[in-house]
Design an enzyme around this catalytic site. Structure first.
Site, PDB file in Angstrom:
ATOM      1  N   LYS A 170       1.154  -1.075  -0.251  1.00 27.93           N
ATOM      2  CA  LYS A 170      -0.147   0.324  -0.106  1.00 27.93           C
ATOM      3  C   LYS A 170       0.743   1.280   0.120  1.00 27.93           C
ATOM      4  O   LYS A 170       0.917   2.229  -1.040  1.00 27.93           O
ATOM      5  CB  LYS A 170      -1.286   0.128   1.083  1.00 27.93           C
ATOM      6  N   ASN A 171       1.573   1.444   0.899  1.00 28.07           N
ATOM      7  CA  ASN A 171       2.793   2.819   0.921  1.00 28.07           C
ATOM      8  C   ASN A 171       3.652   2.566  -0.274  1.00 28.07           C
ATOM      9  O   ASN A 171       3.828   4.194  -0.103  1.00 28.07           O
ATOM     10  CB  ASN A 171       3.390   2.780   2.205  1.00 28.07           C
ATOM     11  N   ARG A 202      -4.798  10.706   4.580  1.00 31.30           N
ATOM     12  CA  ARG A 202      -3.722  11.934   4.542  1.00 31.30           C
ATOM     13  C   ARG A 202      -2.823  11.828   3.554  1.00 31.30           C
ATOM     14  O   ARG A 202      -1.910  12.581   3.238  1.00 31.30           O
ATOM     15  CB  ARG A 202      -2.784  11.682   5.919  1.00 31.30           C
ATOM     16  N   CYS A 239      -4.493  12.744  13.446  1.00 29.09           N
ATOM     17  CA  CYS A 239      -5.382  11.157  13.287  1.00 29.09           C
ATOM     18  C   CYS A 239      -4.725  10.349  14.862  1.00 29.09           C
ATOM     19  O   CYS A 239      -4.306  10.699  15.311  1.00 29.09           O
ATOM     20  CB  CYS A 239      -4.870  10.812  11.866  1.00 29.09           C
ATOM     21  N   ARG A 273       1.310  14.933  13.482  1.00 25.56           N
ATOM     22  CA  ARG A 273       1.362  14.287  11.814  1.00 25.56           C
ATOM     23  C   ARG A 273       1.342  15.710  11.176  1.00 25.56           C
ATOM     24  O   ARG A 273       1.197  16.099   9.646  1.00 25.56           O
ATOM     25  CB  ARG A 273       0.823  13.411  11.145  1.00 25.56           C
ATOM     26  N   PRO A 274       2.430  16.586  10.680  1.00 30.81           N
ATOM     27  CA  PRO A 274       2.393  18.006  10.655  1.00 30.81           C
ATOM     28  C   PRO A 274       3.245  17.560   9.461  1.00 30.81           C
ATOM     29  O   PRO A 274       3.737  16.124   8.834  1.00 30.81           O
ATOM     30  CB  PRO A 274       3.642  18.662  11.177  1.00 30.81           C
ATOM     31  N   VAL A 275       3.265  18.380   8.158  1.00 29.91           N
ATOM     32  CA  VAL A 275       3.631  18.333   7.289  1.00 29.91           C
ATOM     33  C   VAL A 275       4.403  19.411   6.873  1.00 29.91           C
ATOM     34  O   VAL A 275       5.061  19.611   5.477  1.00 29.91           O
ATOM     35  CB  VAL A 275       2.692  18.804   5.663  1.00 29.91           C
ATOM     36  N   ASP A 276       4.876  20.017   7.467  1.00 26.52           N
ATOM     37  CA  ASP A 276       5.979  21.270   7.981  1.00 26.52           C
ATOM     38  C   ASP A 276       7.154  20.792   6.408  1.00 26.52           C
ATOM     39  O   ASP A 276       7.871  21.451   5.848  1.00 26.52           O
ATOM     40  CB  ASP A 276       6.606  21.677   8.395  1.00 26.52           C
ATOM     41  N   LEU A 277       7.097  19.717   6.361  1.00 27.37           N
ATOM     42  CA  LEU A 277       9.139  19.553   5.671  1.00 27.37           C
ATOM     43  C   LEU A 277       8.323  19.268   4.377  1.00 27.37           C
ATOM     44  O   LEU A 277       9.605  19.803   3.856  1.00 27.37           O
ATOM     45  CB  LEU A 277       9.390  17.727   6.170  1.00 27.37           C
ATOM     46  N   ASP A 289       4.973   0.615  12.549  1.00 25.19           N
ATOM     47  CA  ASP A 289       4.206   0.319  11.582  1.00 25.19           C
ATOM     48  C   ASP A 289       3.668  -1.678  12.025  1.00 25.19           C
ATOM     49  O   ASP A 289       2.510  -2.091  11.966  1.00 25.19           O
ATOM     50  CB  ASP A 289       3.801  -0.561  10.354  1.00 25.19           C
ATOM     51  N   ARG A 323      -8.909  -0.659   5.083  1.00 25.91           N
ATOM     52  CA  ARG A 323      -7.483   0.470   4.377  1.00 25.91           C
ATOM     53  C   ARG A 323      -6.340   0.345   3.438  1.00 25.91           C
ATOM     54  O   ARG A 323      -6.135   0.450   2.802  1.00 25.91           O
ATOM     55  CB  ARG A 323      -7.750   1.864   5.077  1.00 25.91           C
TER      56      ARG A 323
HETATM   57  C1  EPZ Z   1       4.329   7.249   5.956  1.00 23.36           C
HETATM   58  O1  EPZ Z   1       3.621   8.237   6.984  1.00 23.36           O
HETATM   59  C2  EPZ Z   1       3.591   6.035   6.827  1.00 23.36           C
HETATM   60  N1  EPZ Z   1       2.281   6.199   5.728  1.00 23.36           N
HETATM   61  C3  EPZ Z   1       2.833   5.303   7.414  1.00 23.36           C
HETATM   62  O2  EPZ Z   1       2.715   4.309   7.603  1.00 23.36           O
HETATM   63  C4  EPZ Z   1       4.149   5.057   8.063  1.00 23.36           C
HETATM   64  O3  EPZ Z   1       3.587   4.988   9.776  1.00 23.36           O
HETATM   65  C5  EPZ Z   1       5.224   6.201   8.697  1.00 23.36           C
HETATM   66  O4  EPZ Z   1       5.431   7.132   7.061  1.00 23.36           O
HETATM   67  C6  EPZ Z   1       6.244   5.734   8.857  1.00 23.36           C
HETATM   68  O5  EPZ Z   1       6.758   4.603   8.716  1.00 23.36           O
HETATM   69  C7  EPZ Z   1       2.408   5.687   4.135  1.00 23.36           C
HETATM   70  O6  EPZ Z   1       3.825   5.505   3.568  1.00 23.36           O
HETATM   71  C8  EPZ Z   1       1.293   6.700   3.485  1.00 23.36           C
HETATM   72  P1  EPZ Z   1       6.832   9.859   7.990  1.00 23.36           P
HETATM   73  P2  EPZ Z   1       4.348   9.536   7.038  1.00 23.36           P
HETATM   74  O7  EPZ Z   1       7.057  11.621   7.316  1.00 23.36           O
HETATM   75  O8  EPZ Z   1       4.895  10.043   5.871  1.00 23.36           O
HETATM   76  C9  EPZ Z   1       7.844  13.442  11.156  1.00 23.36           C
HETATM   77  C10 EPZ Z   1       0.471   2.865   7.949  1.00 23.36           C
HETATM   78  O9  EPZ Z   1      -0.205   2.290   9.679  1.00 23.36           O
HETATM   79  N2  EPZ Z   1       7.104  15.369  10.312  1.00 23.36           N
HETATM   80  O10 EPZ Z   1       8.256   9.329   8.069  1.00 23.36           O
HETATM   81  O11 EPZ Z   1       3.430  10.387   7.345  1.00 23.36           O
HETATM   82  C11 EPZ Z   1       5.787  12.979  11.475  1.00 23.36           C
HETATM   83  O12 EPZ Z   1       5.259  13.226  12.808  1.00 23.36           O
HETATM   84  C12 EPZ Z   1       1.087   4.489   8.192  1.00 23.36           C
HETATM   85  O13 EPZ Z   1      -0.174   2.305   6.663  1.00 23.36           O
HETATM   86  C13 EPZ Z   1       7.744  15.652  10.977  1.00 23.36           C
HETATM   87  O14 EPZ Z   1       7.518  16.654  12.021  1.00 23.36           O
HETATM   88  O15 EPZ Z   1       4.958   9.199   7.665  1.00 23.36           O
HETATM   89  C14 EPZ Z   1       6.856  11.625  12.178  1.00 23.36           C
HETATM   90  O16 EPZ Z   1       7.216  11.918  13.520  1.00 23.36           O
HETATM   91  C15 EPZ Z   1       0.317   5.056   8.719  1.00 23.36           C
HETATM   92  N3  EPZ Z   1       7.160  16.802   9.327  1.00 23.36           N
HETATM   93  C16 EPZ Z   1       8.203  10.986  11.181  1.00 23.36           C
HETATM   94  O17 EPZ Z   1       8.236  12.425  10.397  1.00 23.36           O
HETATM   95  C17 EPZ Z   1       6.638  16.538   8.183  1.00 23.36           C
HETATM   96  O18 EPZ Z   1       6.500  17.364   7.563  1.00 23.36           O
HETATM   97  C18 EPZ Z   1       8.105  10.602  10.339  1.00 23.36           C
HETATM   98  O19 EPZ Z   1       7.078  10.079   9.604  1.00 23.36           O
HETATM   99  C19 EPZ Z   1       7.107  14.928   7.870  1.00 23.36           C
HETATM  100  C20 EPZ Z   1       6.851  14.189   8.955  1.00 23.36           C
END
Ligand code: EPZ
Length: 417
Positions: free
Chosen positions: A22-23, A92, A116, A121-125, A304, A396
């Site tokens: 999925k991911n 998301r 969620c 889960r911010p998207v600032d990066l 996960d 999902r």
């Molecule tokens: C992906 O989410 C996966 N989702 C998640 O899968 C998975 O848990 C996660 O990566 C970690 O492996 C998909 O691939 C669709 P991240 P993502 O950005 O990309 C912080 C599932 O059950 N962060 O790697 O959203 C964040 O808060 C799920 O299938 C920021 O601070 O995760 C976290 O602490 C749920 N700012 C860390 O980085 C940002 O802009 C890693 O998150 C982005 C992230």
């Protein structure tokens, strides 16, 4: 709303097949927006999140067909640049259209994702990276608005290793003018898979499998055909289900190289694992050893699989510590597992799991995708009947999980309550 009725204390045995990841598929579907024409994705399972992404891409102007395990995405007529609130609030990963839309249309408007069940889960990066590539980004009235007549290569250092930000930036940078360097990029297999897809489309990305990626922008990309990698989290969920049982189980169509840390941890717990090509056979011991885990970016232990591994440790002979450093609030399953008579206490983001001789079936509620999977595993291991409600979460990300587990001997029925 559907729920699972599980008759527990079952022994699983036999073979179970893993579906496409999925991911990896979600961002690859978005990447198809980058190249006008028809791309073909193989090994695509039937998941609600993929339907949601299809819905979003159709709104944007793509034509999508999903027959059997083949998905065709024709993005010839992509012309609309908005990801609306109704879809982003459901999933998301809709944020993945930000990079491709900016690169292809020069404009994107994406509803700002809220929190969620697993954290804020911010998207600032993602946003900072788009700005570094020259986009003008602002957030107004709940929407991210980004514009760039021509993205330009830049050197970007991610403060945190982020799967989503790395992939989104890659998808924007492939059509940017000049060279982009991504430092502290995520190395998850799903990132590698997106790199393979983009390179097949004609992108020039090097550094795959490292934290430093170099992208040389190109003018055009072309539609391609590719088979999707196996889902390492689904495979891991099945291995843990088998570790809760006492007969051998073989998980097939997986990529053992993506599961190294889990395999190590299961061996530490006393399981015997034999890896042969794309199959892993696992045999659990009479009594499991306690094992500590800390979730970390790949190749560390995946967040996960944290909830599922916690279920395993509830039945180990001793105390284990489970720490989630990726999503420190991802512990909604703890209270539900304690309803099944597990003995888990939580101190900030560290769970102390004291093994108990048995779990006892009860009614529990699924809160997110992986927590739901964990509750299903716990239900199969527990004595008596467990009812897991709100299982739409599980659909999902798992393709017919109950059918697959029933082939191994689990007793699960789906009811519409
Ligand atoms: C992906 O989410 C996966 N989702 C998640 O899968 C998975 O848990 C996660 O990566 C970690 O492996 C998909 O691939 C669709 P991240 P993502 O950005 O990309 C912080 C599932 O059950 N962060 O790697 O959203 C964040 O808060 C799920 O299938 C920021 O601070 O995760 C976290 O602490 C749920 N700012 C860390 O980085 C940002 O802009 C890693 O998150 C982005 C992230």
């Amino acid at each position: 709303m559907d729920r699972f009725i599980i008759v527990g204390n079952r022994n699983l045995s036999g073979e179970i097949l893993v579906s496409g990841a999925k991911n990896a598929i979600l961002p690859i579907m978005a990447a198809c927006l980058l190249a006008p024409g028809k791309s073909v994705l193989k090994n695509v399972p039937n998941l609600i999140d993929l339907k949601t992404m299809s819905h979003l891409l159709r709104i944007i102007g793509a034509r999508i067909e999903h027959n059997g395990d083949t998905m065709t995405i024709d993005s010839t007529d992509v012309c609309y640049f908005e990801a609306p609130y109704e879809l982003v609030s459901k999933m998301r990963a809709s944020i993945y259209v930000l990079g491709p839309l900016l690169a292809r249309l020069g404009e994107a408007r994406v509803s700002f994702p809220g929190g969620c069940a697993i954290g804020t889960r911010p998207v600032d990066l993602h946003l900072q990276a788009m700005e570094s590539l020259g986009a003008i980004v602002n957030v107004e009235h709940g929407y991210i608005n980004a514009q760039a007549s021509q993205l330009a290569g830049a050197e970007i250092h991610f403060a945190i290793s982020s799967v989503g930000a790395t992939i989104n930036t890659l998808m924007a940078a492939v059509l940017a003018k000049g060279v982009t360097i991504l430092n502290n990029a995520a190395m998850e297999p799903e990132v590698d898979s997106v790199i393979d897809f983009l390179n097949k489309m004609g992108a020039r990305i090097s550094g795959k499998g490292t934290t430093s990626l170099r992208i040389e922008g190109v003018e055009h990309l072309f539609p391609v055909e590719m088979s999707m990698i196996p889902d390492r989290i689904e495979a891991g969920t099945f291995l843990i289900a088998a570790a809760l049982s006492h007969e051998p189980v073989t998980v097939t169509n997986c990529e053992p190289a993506h599961l190294t840390i889990l395999i190590d941890k299961l061996r530490e717990a006393g399981c015997q694992l034999d890896v042969y090509g794309s199959s892993i056979t696992i045999q659990a011991p009479e009594l499991l050893n306690p094992v500590n885990i800390i979730t970390l970016p790949y190749p560390g232990f995946p967040t996960d699989l944290q909830a599922q591994f916690m279920v395993l440790m509830t039945l180990a002979k001793g105390v284990s510590l489970i720490e989630d450093t990726i999503f420190p609030d991802r512990y909604m399953h703890v209270a539900e597992l304690n309803r099944l008579q597990a003995n888990i206490s939580l101190n900030r983001n560290i769970a102390t799991v004291k093994g108990v001789p048995k779990l006892s079936g009860a009614e529990v509620m699924a809160t997110d995708l992986r927590a739901s999977a964990a509750l299903v595993l716990a239900g199969i291991a527990a004595e008596g009947q467990t009812i897991v409600s709100r299982i739409y979460h599980i659909d999902r990300g798992y393709d017919r999980i109950e059918t697959k587990l029933m082939k191994l001997g689990a007793k699960i029925s789906r009811e519409n309550a």
